[in-house]
Design an enzyme around this catalytic site. Structure first.
Site, PDB file in Angstrom:
ATOM      1  N   LYS A  61       1.612 -12.094  -0.542  1.00 48.77           N
ATOM      2  CA  LYS A  61       1.613 -10.564  -1.066  1.00 48.77           C
ATOM      3  C   LYS A  61       1.291 -10.492  -2.506  1.00 48.77           C
ATOM      4  CE  LYS A  61       4.684  -9.774   2.845  1.00 48.77           C
ATOM      5  NZ  LYS A  61       3.685  -9.397   3.785  1.00 48.77           N
ATOM      6  N   ASN A  69      -2.508 -11.004  -3.086  1.00 45.25           N
ATOM      7  CA  ASN A  69      -3.267  -9.962  -2.663  1.00 45.25           C
ATOM      8  C   ASN A  69      -3.025  -8.623  -3.683  1.00 45.25           C
ATOM      9  OD1 ASN A  69      -3.822 -11.235  -0.576  1.00 45.25           O
ATOM     10  ND2 ASN A  69      -2.254 -10.592   0.617  1.00 45.25           N
ATOM     11  N   GLU A  79       8.378 -13.196  -1.790  1.00 38.80           N
ATOM     12  CA  GLU A  79       8.160 -14.436  -1.116  1.00 38.80           C
ATOM     13  C   GLU A  79       8.238 -15.491  -2.330  1.00 38.80           C
ATOM     14  OE1 GLU A  79       3.945 -13.730   0.209  1.00 38.80           O
ATOM     15  OE2 GLU A  79       4.553 -12.953   2.097  1.00 38.80           O
ATOM     16  N   LEU A 121       4.028   4.711   5.806  1.00 40.54           N
ATOM     17  CA  LEU A 121       4.241   4.863   7.273  1.00 40.54           C
ATOM     18  C   LEU A 121       3.063   4.589   8.213  1.00 40.54           C
ATOM     19  CD1 LEU A 121       5.639   8.665   6.532  1.00 40.54           C
ATOM     20  CD2 LEU A 121       6.795   6.618   6.809  1.00 40.54           C
ATOM     21  N   ASP A 148      -8.357  -5.339  11.209  1.00 40.17           N
ATOM     22  CA  ASP A 148      -7.182  -6.201  10.774  1.00 40.17           C
ATOM     23  C   ASP A 148      -6.286  -5.352   9.706  1.00 40.17           C
ATOM     24  OD1 ASP A 148      -5.739  -8.138   9.611  1.00 40.17           O
ATOM     25  OD2 ASP A 148      -7.052  -9.637   9.376  1.00 40.17           O
ATOM     26  N   ALA A 162      -2.763  -7.270   4.641  1.00 43.31           N
ATOM     27  CA  ALA A 162      -2.909  -6.809   3.060  1.00 43.31           C
ATOM     28  C   ALA A 162      -3.052  -5.162   2.949  1.00 43.31           C
ATOM     29  CB  ALA A 162      -3.956  -7.681   2.856  1.00 43.31           C
ATOM     30  N   ALA A 163      -3.126  -4.525   3.846  1.00 39.82           N
ATOM     31  CA  ALA A 163      -3.114  -2.974   3.793  1.00 39.82           C
ATOM     32  C   ALA A 163      -2.021  -2.423   2.830  1.00 39.82           C
ATOM     33  CB  ALA A 163      -3.187  -2.310   5.053  1.00 39.82           C
ATOM     34  N   GLY A 164      -0.986  -2.856   2.960  1.00 40.96           N
ATOM     35  CA  GLY A 164       0.213  -2.573   2.223  1.00 40.96           C
ATOM     36  C   GLY A 164       0.103  -3.084   0.847  1.00 40.96           C
ATOM     37  N   ASP A 165      -0.632  -4.237   0.611  1.00 35.57           N
ATOM     38  CA  ASP A 165      -0.737  -4.971  -0.715  1.00 35.57           C
ATOM     39  C   ASP A 165      -1.724  -4.199  -1.504  1.00 35.57           C
ATOM     40  OD1 ASP A 165       1.086  -6.732   0.148  1.00 35.57           O
ATOM     41  OD2 ASP A 165      -0.418  -8.057   0.986  1.00 35.57           O
TER      42      ASP A 165
HETATM   43  O1  RIB Z   1       0.736  -9.106   3.174  1.00 29.66           O
HETATM   44  C1  RIB Z   1      -0.087 -10.021   3.710  1.00 29.66           C
HETATM   45  C2  RIB Z   1       0.320 -11.326   3.475  1.00 29.66           C
HETATM   46  O2  RIB Z   1       1.453 -11.518   3.793  1.00 29.66           O
HETATM   47  C3  RIB Z   1      -0.819 -12.190   3.816  1.00 29.66           C
HETATM   48  O3  RIB Z   1      -1.868 -12.626   2.883  1.00 29.66           O
HETATM   49  C4  RIB Z   1       0.197 -13.493   3.901  1.00 29.66           C
HETATM   50  O4  RIB Z   1       0.041 -14.578   3.151  1.00 29.66           O
HETATM   51  C5  RIB Z   1       1.840 -12.941   3.869  1.00 29.66           C
HETATM   52  O5  RIB Z   1       2.149 -13.327   2.452  1.00 29.66           O
END
Ligand code: RIB
Length: 293
Positions: A39, A42, A136, A212, A237, A240-243
């Site tokens: 996270k 990204n 994390e 949301l 997929d 990583a959309a939120g990131d």
């Molecule tokens: O938000 C997606 C990420 O969550 C992934 O890239 C994975 O590594 C986890 O950390």
């Protein structure tokens, strides 16, 4: 002005499956790839691709040096990303036919950050600097405490959510960016309106951005409420959309954009991200996002 992102770096092992594996079940994957992810990583990539100056602090093992090079190649400052003995963090990710995912994390180097190491890093930042955090890495409690004392503008994405997050010193957080699951953990509420009301009661001066998924995002800073709908796309997929959303939103906001403009930019970037496989590699560049308008 620099954004310090103190966060995770992972190697993502991504398996495409017909459905997410159930308890006791063994299934074959249709495909396997490994990607850069985490996270923290990204969100730094998203910030850099959005045009923001980002310094990434964290830890990787020798097996993750390529991730450091990738981040540097995007223009991020990686001097605070330390290479240590031992393995990097990694994630085992299943992606199903609808683009939905399930993730197992191994913390590795991300979980070796000590309070002393965190203090050394935060010593070089203060006042007007932004600090972006996810959940994390280790020593989160100390990082939040020290950053609050130094008056940093803290943006906190409480992901992945865990029981200990509720006891973190969060009074210094300026902006929470969270999804409904994380919002429910903080407030006990499941409906967006009730989550936002609960967050306002608990953190009266903070701005809250509630994401949301397919319904977009709601921004609430106590004075104004903005709902930005998501862009309809065919998801491949959602990893990583939120990131992507967070990196683009913060890049816009820190550059002086109005919240509405920053939210719209972030929403467009996240929509592009979900149409591509992988985590960091699926994050669009600024030119692609602008041309989507
Ligand atoms: O938000 C997606 C990420 O969550 C992934 O890239 C994975 O590594 C986890 O950390």
């Amino acid at each position: 002005m620099t954004i310090l992102n103190f966060g995770s770096v992972n190697i993502d092992h991504v398996y495409r499956v017909e459905h997410l594996v159930r308890p006791g079940e063994t299934i074959a994957s249709q495909d396997y790839h490994h990607f850069s992810g985490g996270k923290g990583f990204n969100q730094s990539i998203a910030l850099a691709r959005a045009g923001a100056a980002v310094s990434h602090a964290g830890r990787i093992g020798g097996d993750g040096v390529w991730l450091r090079e990738q981040l540097a190649g995007e223009g991020a400052d990686v001097r605070l990303l330390e290479v240590i003995d031992g393995p990097s963090g990694h994630a085992i990710i299943q992606v199903d036919a609808t683009g939905e995912n399930a993730i197992i994390l191994f913390g590795g180097a991300n979980r070796t950050i000590t309070p002393t190491a965190a203090e050394e890093i935060l010593d070089s930042f203060g006042g007007k600097d932004w600090l972006l955090l996810q959940n994390e890495i280790s020593s989160m409690r100390e990082i939040l405490q020290l950053a609050g004392e130094r008056g940093l503008r803290i943006v906190f994405n409480p992901a992945p959510m865990a029981a200990e997050v509720l006891d973190y010193p969060l009074d210094g957080v300026s902006i929470f960016v969270l999804n409904e699951v994380e919002g429910e953990a903080f407030t006990g509420a499941t409906e967006p309106e009730a989550i936002l009301a609960g967050m306002r009661r608990r953190f009266p001066t903070a701005t809250v951005v509630l994401t949301l998924g397919a319904d977009g995002a709601i921004y609430d800073d106590g004075a104004q409420r903005i709902h930005v709908p998501a862009q309809p796309v065919q998801a491949v997929d959602t990893t990583a959309a939120g990131d992507t959303f967070i990196g683009y939103f913060l890049a816009g906001l820190s550059a002086g954009d109005a919240p509405q403009a920053a939210l719209e930019l972030a929403t467009r970037a996240a929509a592009i991200c979900v149409t591509r496989p992988g985590a960091a590699p699926s994050i669009p560049r600024r030119e692609e996002v602008s041309s989507e308008q």
